[in-house]
Design an enzyme around this catalytic site. Structure first.
Site, mmCIF file in Angstrom:
data_model
loop_
_atom_site.group_PDB
_atom_site.id
_atom_site.type_symbol
_atom_site.label_atom_id
_atom_site.label_comp_id
_atom_site.label_asym_id
_atom_site.label_seq_id
_atom_site.Cartn_x
_atom_site.Cartn_y
_atom_site.Cartn_z
ATOM 1 N N MET A 186 -3.751 -7.345 -6.929
ATOM 2 C CA MET A 186 -3.206 -8.464 -7.698
ATOM 3 C C MET A 186 -4.269 -9.412 -8.277
ATOM 4 O O MET A 186 -3.937 -10.510 -8.700
ATOM 5 C CB MET A 186 -2.213 -9.244 -6.826
ATOM 6 C CG MET A 186 -1.015 -8.406 -6.444
ATOM 7 S SD MET A 186 -0.335 -7.461 -7.846
ATOM 8 C CE MET A 186 1.394 -7.599 -7.546
ATOM 9 N N LYS A 187 -5.538 -8.992 -8.265
ATOM 10 C CA LYS A 187 -6.578 -9.836 -8.864
ATOM 11 C C LYS A 187 -7.125 -9.163 -10.125
ATOM 12 O O LYS A 187 -6.995 -7.952 -10.304
ATOM 13 C CB LYS A 187 -7.721 -10.039 -7.858
ATOM 14 C CG LYS A 187 -7.296 -10.775 -6.593
ATOM 15 C CD LYS A 187 -7.377 -12.274 -6.780
ATOM 16 C CE LYS A 187 -6.607 -13.052 -5.714
ATOM 17 N NZ LYS A 187 -7.022 -12.764 -4.352
ATOM 18 N N ILE A 188 -7.755 -9.994 -10.961
ATOM 19 C CA ILE A 188 -8.398 -9.454 -12.161
ATOM 20 C C ILE A 188 -9.713 -8.792 -11.737
ATOM 21 O O ILE A 188 -10.448 -9.336 -10.911
ATOM 22 C CB ILE A 188 -8.710 -10.617 -13.152
ATOM 23 C CG1 ILE A 188 -7.423 -11.352 -13.532
ATOM 24 C CG2 ILE A 188 -9.482 -10.125 -14.369
ATOM 25 C CD1 ILE A 188 -6.551 -10.679 -14.555
ATOM 26 N N GLY A 224 0.783 -1.236 0.000
ATOM 27 C CA GLY A 224 0.000 0.000 0.000
ATOM 28 C C GLY A 224 0.811 1.280 0.000
ATOM 29 O O GLY A 224 0.299 2.334 0.403
ATOM 30 N N THR A 225 2.048 1.234 -0.494
ATOM 31 C CA THR A 225 2.817 2.483 -0.481
ATOM 32 C C THR A 225 2.290 3.482 -1.521
ATOM 33 O O THR A 225 2.364 4.685 -1.298
ATOM 34 C CB THR A 225 4.335 2.245 -0.701
ATOM 35 O OG1 THR A 225 4.533 1.640 -1.982
ATOM 36 C CG2 THR A 225 4.920 1.369 0.383
ATOM 37 N N ASN A 226 1.740 2.984 -2.630
ATOM 38 C CA ASN A 226 1.088 3.909 -3.575
ATOM 39 C C ASN A 226 -0.179 4.490 -2.972
ATOM 40 O O ASN A 226 -0.492 5.666 -3.186
ATOM 41 C CB ASN A 226 0.770 3.202 -4.899
ATOM 42 C CG ASN A 226 1.964 3.143 -5.823
ATOM 43 O OD1 ASN A 226 2.342 4.144 -6.422
ATOM 44 N ND2 ASN A 226 2.581 1.967 -5.917
ATOM 45 N N HIS A 250 1.347 -0.105 -13.253
ATOM 46 C CA HIS A 250 2.032 -1.361 -13.521
ATOM 47 C C HIS A 250 3.547 -1.125 -13.545
ATOM 48 O O HIS A 250 4.009 -0.148 -14.132
ATOM 49 C CB HIS A 250 1.556 -1.937 -14.868
ATOM 50 C CG HIS A 250 2.125 -3.283 -15.148
ATOM 51 N ND1 HIS A 250 1.660 -4.424 -14.525
ATOM 52 C CD2 HIS A 250 3.154 -3.678 -15.935
ATOM 53 C CE1 HIS A 250 2.369 -5.467 -14.945
ATOM 54 N NE2 HIS A 250 3.280 -5.038 -15.795
ATOM 55 N N ASN A 291 -4.863 1.859 -13.433
ATOM 56 C CA ASN A 291 -3.951 0.924 -12.774
ATOM 57 C C ASN A 291 -2.520 1.419 -12.932
ATOM 58 O O ASN A 291 -2.202 2.095 -13.905
ATOM 59 C CB ASN A 291 -4.094 -0.460 -13.438
ATOM 60 C CG ASN A 291 -3.155 -1.493 -12.843
ATOM 61 O OD1 ASN A 291 -2.965 -1.558 -11.617
ATOM 62 N ND2 ASN A 291 -2.540 -2.308 -13.684
HETATM 63 C C1 GAR Z 1 3.565 -1.482 -7.326
HETATM 64 O O1 GAR Z 1 4.923 -1.447 -7.672
HETATM 65 C C2 GAR Z 1 2.701 -1.734 -8.545
HETATM 66 O O2 GAR Z 1 3.262 -1.230 -9.715
HETATM 67 C C3 GAR Z 1 2.639 -3.223 -8.580
HETATM 68 O O3 GAR Z 1 2.588 -3.631 -7.246
HETATM 69 C C4 GAR Z 1 3.290 -2.698 -6.443
HETATM 70 C C5 GAR Z 1 2.428 -2.361 -5.261
HETATM 71 O O4 GAR Z 1 3.135 -1.634 -4.319
HETATM 72 N N1 GAR Z 1 1.495 -3.656 -9.324
HETATM 73 C C6 GAR Z 1 1.462 -4.759 -10.032
HETATM 74 O O5 GAR Z 1 2.397 -5.529 -10.125
HETATM 75 C C7 GAR Z 1 0.143 -4.996 -10.751
HETATM 76 N N2 GAR Z 1 0.247 -6.070 -11.653
HETATM 77 P P1 GAR Z 1 2.362 -0.915 -3.140
HETATM 78 O O6 GAR Z 1 1.352 -1.913 -2.566
HETATM 79 O O7 GAR Z 1 3.422 -0.578 -2.137
HETATM 80 O O8 GAR Z 1 1.696 0.301 -3.689
#
Ligand code: GAR
Length: 193
Positions: free
Chosen positions: A94-96, A20-22, A113, A111
């Protein structure tokens, strides 16, 4: 004036599965009165997601979902409706996303990526990049459609890979760019709102 701007912020839900850092970055950005969205709801498919701590810390309502349950998307859609959510941001979810949710939020799901799409869709992006001896890495913010990691690109940010970069370093460098790219993409979408 600040009060008026705050009133018209776009109601947003962030979907997470992990750190969840984003999410944290978007919550902090949204405190800026000129940032167009407010995070009103967090949805997680993982009850142990560390990102849920940020929802709690910043007093944002959250919903835990079990994607194995039949018709779980009804629960999701009800909560989105109840909270008057306009925009969905996937941030390490991470789910569809089920077709029904995509159809109900056409053009309103984005999203982030961890690759320069259309390269390296899907999982394990960093190990595949290294194996492929890529020169560049980065992140992409894009609209979500029915195909995996395929919708229109909003913002893409790139850096050059060093010989010494391992998966851990690539992830760190990518995430640093993500914290710039996601807010930028949101501002870009709503600049004429
Ligand atoms: C992020 O780096 C994002 O780009 C990636 O998961 C990480 C989540 O980090 N997303 C994927 O790989 C989607 N397929 P976060 O939970 O610290 O935000």
């Amino acid at each position: 004036l600040v009060w008026v701007i705050a009133m018209v912020k776009i109601k947003t839900c962030v979907f997470i599965s992990g750190q969840g850092t984003n999410l944290k970055n978007l919550i902090l950005k949204s405190r800026d009165c000129s940032f167009p969205v407010k995070i009103n709801l967090v949805i997680s498919d993982n009850k142990s997601a560390k990102g849920l701590n940020y929802a709690q810390k910043y007093k944002i309502p959250f919903l835990l979902i079990n994607t194995k349950k039949k018709n779980y998307e009804n629960k999701v859609l009800n909560h989105l409706k109840k909270n008057k959510i306009y925009l969905i941001c996937l941030a390490g979810y991470m789910k569809i996303i089920p077709k029904r949710i995509i159809n109900n939020f056409k053009g309103k799901i984005i999203n982030i990526h961890p690759s320069l799409l259309p390269k390296f869709k899907g999982l394990n992006t960093f190990s595949r990049m290294l194996k492929n001896k890529e020169i560049k890495a980065g992140c992409t913010v894009h609209f979500v459609d029915e195909k995996l990691d395929s919708g229109n690109v909003i913002v893409k940010k790139m850096f050059y890979i060093n010989n010494s970069d391992d998966e851990k370093i690539l992830k760190k460098k990518t995430q640093k760019l993500e914290y710039k790219a996601y807010p930028e993409a949101i501002i870009k979408i709503f600049k004429n709102y």
